[in-house]
Write a protein that holds these residues in place. Structure first.
Motif, PDB file in Angstrom:
ATOM      1  N   GLU A 183       0.811  -1.224   0.000  1.00 49.08           N
ATOM      2  CA  GLU A 183       0.000   0.000   0.000  1.00 49.08           C
ATOM      3  C   GLU A 183       0.840   1.269   0.000  1.00 49.08           C
ATOM      4  O   GLU A 183       0.332   2.351  -0.273  1.00 49.08           O
ATOM      5  N   ARG A 184       2.135   1.154   0.229  1.00 52.24           N
ATOM      6  CA  ARG A 184       3.017   2.322   0.269  1.00 52.24           C
ATOM      7  C   ARG A 184       3.654   2.643  -1.086  1.00 52.24           C
ATOM      8  O   ARG A 184       4.353   3.646  -1.206  1.00 52.24           O
ATOM      9  N   VAL A 185       3.488   1.769  -2.062  1.00 53.17           N
ATOM     10  CA  VAL A 185       4.084   2.021  -3.382  1.00 53.17           C
ATOM     11  C   VAL A 185       2.984   2.201  -4.418  1.00 53.17           C
ATOM     12  O   VAL A 185       1.869   1.725  -4.254  1.00 53.17           O
ATOM     13  N   GLY A 186       3.325   2.874  -5.468  1.00 59.45           N
ATOM     14  CA  GLY A 186       2.361   3.144  -6.527  1.00 59.45           C
ATOM     15  C   GLY A 186       2.309   2.031  -7.557  1.00 59.45           C
ATOM     16  O   GLY A 186       2.564   0.859  -7.275  1.00 59.45           O
ATOM     17  N   GLY A 208      -1.933 -15.105  -2.007  1.00 63.33           N
ATOM     18  CA  GLY A 208      -2.623 -15.100  -0.727  1.00 63.33           C
ATOM     19  C   GLY A 208      -3.005 -13.669  -0.409  1.00 63.33           C
ATOM     20  O   GLY A 208      -3.607 -12.982  -1.225  1.00 63.33           O
ATOM     21  N   ARG A 209      -2.592 -13.169   0.757  1.00 61.91           N
ATOM     22  CA  ARG A 209      -2.839 -11.771   1.114  1.00 61.91           C
ATOM     23  C   ARG A 209      -1.610 -10.912   0.833  1.00 61.91           C
ATOM     24  O   ARG A 209      -1.544  -9.755   1.245  1.00 61.91           O
ATOM     25  N   SER A 210      -0.637 -11.490   0.167  1.00 65.29           N
ATOM     26  CA  SER A 210       0.592 -10.779  -0.203  1.00 65.29           C
ATOM     27  C   SER A 210       0.609 -10.564  -1.713  1.00 65.29           C
ATOM     28  O   SER A 210      -0.296 -10.994  -2.415  1.00 65.29           O
ATOM     29  N   TYR A 211       1.674  -9.931  -2.183  1.00 63.11           N
ATOM     30  CA  TYR A 211       1.811  -9.627  -3.607  1.00 63.11           C
ATOM     31  C   TYR A 211       3.186 -10.060  -4.079  1.00 63.11           C
ATOM     32  O   TYR A 211       4.193  -9.688  -3.489  1.00 63.11           O
ATOM     33  N   LYS A 212       3.198 -10.822  -5.155  1.00 59.58           N
ATOM     34  CA  LYS A 212       4.459 -11.301  -5.739  1.00 59.58           C
ATOM     35  C   LYS A 212       4.808 -10.412  -6.926  1.00 59.58           C
ATOM     36  O   LYS A 212       4.019 -10.252  -7.855  1.00 59.58           O
ATOM     37  N   LEU A 213       6.004  -9.845  -6.881  1.00 56.87           N
ATOM     38  CA  LEU A 213       6.508  -9.019  -7.979  1.00 56.87           C
ATOM     39  C   LEU A 213       7.582  -9.800  -8.716  1.00 56.87           C
ATOM     40  O   LEU A 213       8.491 -10.347  -8.083  1.00 56.87           O
ATOM     41  N   THR A 214       7.483  -9.829 -10.024  1.00 57.81           N
ATOM     42  CA  THR A 214       8.506 -10.451 -10.851  1.00 57.81           C
ATOM     43  C   THR A 214       8.987  -9.420 -11.856  1.00 57.81           C
ATOM     44  O   THR A 214       8.177  -8.854 -12.611  1.00 57.81           O
ATOM     45  N   LEU A 215      10.266  -9.147 -11.837  1.00 55.80           N
ATOM     46  CA  LEU A 215      10.845  -8.153 -12.732  1.00 55.80           C
ATOM     47  C   LEU A 215      10.526  -8.500 -14.184  1.00 55.80           C
ATOM     48  O   LEU A 215      10.717  -9.636 -14.618  1.00 55.80           O
ATOM     49  N   GLN A 241      15.341   0.131 -12.245  1.00 57.94           N
ATOM     50  CA  GLN A 241      13.980   0.653 -12.424  1.00 57.94           C
ATOM     51  C   GLN A 241      13.042   0.136 -11.330  1.00 57.94           C
ATOM     52  O   GLN A 241      12.214   0.882 -10.815  1.00 57.94           O
ATOM     53  N   LEU A 242      13.184  -1.131 -10.993  1.00 53.26           N
ATOM     54  CA  LEU A 242      12.360  -1.682  -9.918  1.00 53.26           C
ATOM     55  C   LEU A 242      12.699  -1.003  -8.595  1.00 53.26           C
ATOM     56  O   LEU A 242      11.811  -0.642  -7.820  1.00 53.26           O
ATOM     57  N   GLU A 243      13.978  -0.808  -8.341  1.00 48.58           N
ATOM     58  CA  GLU A 243      14.404  -0.122  -7.123  1.00 48.58           C
ATOM     59  C   GLU A 243      13.786   1.275  -7.052  1.00 48.58           C
ATOM     60  O   GLU A 243      13.297   1.700  -5.994  1.00 48.58           O
ATOM     61  N   ALA A 244      13.783   1.987  -8.143  1.00 49.63           N
ATOM     62  CA  ALA A 244      13.189   3.329  -8.167  1.00 49.63           C
ATOM     63  C   ALA A 244      11.686   3.269  -7.869  1.00 49.63           C
ATOM     64  O   ALA A 244      11.166   4.105  -7.113  1.00 49.63           O
ATOM     65  N   ALA A 245      11.009   2.282  -8.419  1.00 48.07           N
ATOM     66  CA  ALA A 245       9.568   2.143  -8.180  1.00 48.07           C
ATOM     67  C   ALA A 245       9.270   1.780  -6.729  1.00 48.07           C
ATOM     68  O   ALA A 245       8.224   2.150  -6.192  1.00 48.07           O
ATOM     69  N   ALA A 250      11.120   2.754  -4.166  1.00 49.74           N
ATOM     70  CA  ALA A 250      11.810   3.721  -3.307  1.00 49.74           C
ATOM     71  C   ALA A 250      11.045   4.091  -2.032  1.00 49.74           C
ATOM     72  O   ALA A 250      11.668   4.231  -0.974  1.00 49.74           O
ATOM     73  N   PRO A 251       9.721   4.244  -2.060  1.00 46.69           N
ATOM     74  CA  PRO A 251       9.029   4.617  -0.817  1.00 46.69           C
ATOM     75  C   PRO A 251       9.160   3.585   0.320  1.00 46.69           C
ATOM     76  O   PRO A 251       8.921   3.928   1.476  1.00 46.69           O
ATOM     77  N   ILE A 252       9.532   2.358  -0.006  1.00 46.46           N
ATOM     78  CA  ILE A 252       9.649   1.340   1.039  1.00 46.46           C
ATOM     79  C   ILE A 252      11.091   0.859   1.216  1.00 46.46           C
ATOM     80  O   ILE A 252      11.336  -0.125   1.916  1.00 46.46           O
ATOM     81  N   LEU A 253      12.027   1.558   0.614  1.00 47.85           N
ATOM     82  CA  LEU A 253      13.443   1.202   0.759  1.00 47.85           C
ATOM     83  C   LEU A 253      14.110   2.139   1.760  1.00 47.85           C
ATOM     84  O   LEU A 253      14.124   3.344   1.575  1.00 47.85           O
TER      85      LEU A 253
END
Length: 134
Positions: free
Chosen positions: A78-81, A93-100, A108-112, A114-117
């Motif tokens: 919820e903290r990233v766009g 499940g109740r989580s989200y899997k991201l695959t580059l 680019q993924l790191e930049a996206a 950024a709000p949670i890094l």
């Protein structure tokens, strides 16, 4: 190496289907320069040394690594766009899997994400709070 990464991905996917994950990642790093279970190489590169980073409050707020496969709990997601330009996003499940995405870079993924890094300052503030000094 790819077989091991695939098997680890299956294990985390299975865990995500059974319980709510805070976060997870599968990466292949050269750990010859000091990896331990207490911190990730990503954290070391950001000046984060390890105290407090395994606790629930930290893991609900900050992502511990960026990799080709990352799982985000709801509090992180919820903290990233929008992430669809750099990663496929699947409900796990109740989580989200991201695959580059193949056409995207880790930068680019790191930049996206950024709000949670976290940076070193975020970690230092968390350690001060942990010890009642901030």
């Amino acid at each position: 190496r790819r077989k091991l990464q695939a098997r680890l991905t299956e294990i985390i996917d299975s865990a995500a289907a059974q319980t709510e994950l805070l976060q997870g990642f599968v990466a292949c790093w050269d750990a010859s320069d000091g990896f331990t279970a207490g911190h990730t190489l990503y954290e070391l590169s950001c000046g984060i040394i390890g105290q407090g980073v395994q606790g629930v409050p930290w893991c609900e707020r900050w992502l511990r690594a960026v990799a080709e496969k990352v799982w985000l709990g709801a509090s992180l997601r919820e903290r990233v766009g929008e992430l669809s330009e750099v990663a496929t996003v699947e409900q796990a499940g109740r989580s989200y899997k991201l695959t580059l995405r193949p056409e995207a870079s880790l930068d680019q993924l790191e930049a996206a994400l950024a709000p949670i890094l976290p940076g070193a300052e975020d970690w230092q503030a968390a350690v001060r709070r942990l010890y009642g000094r901030g």
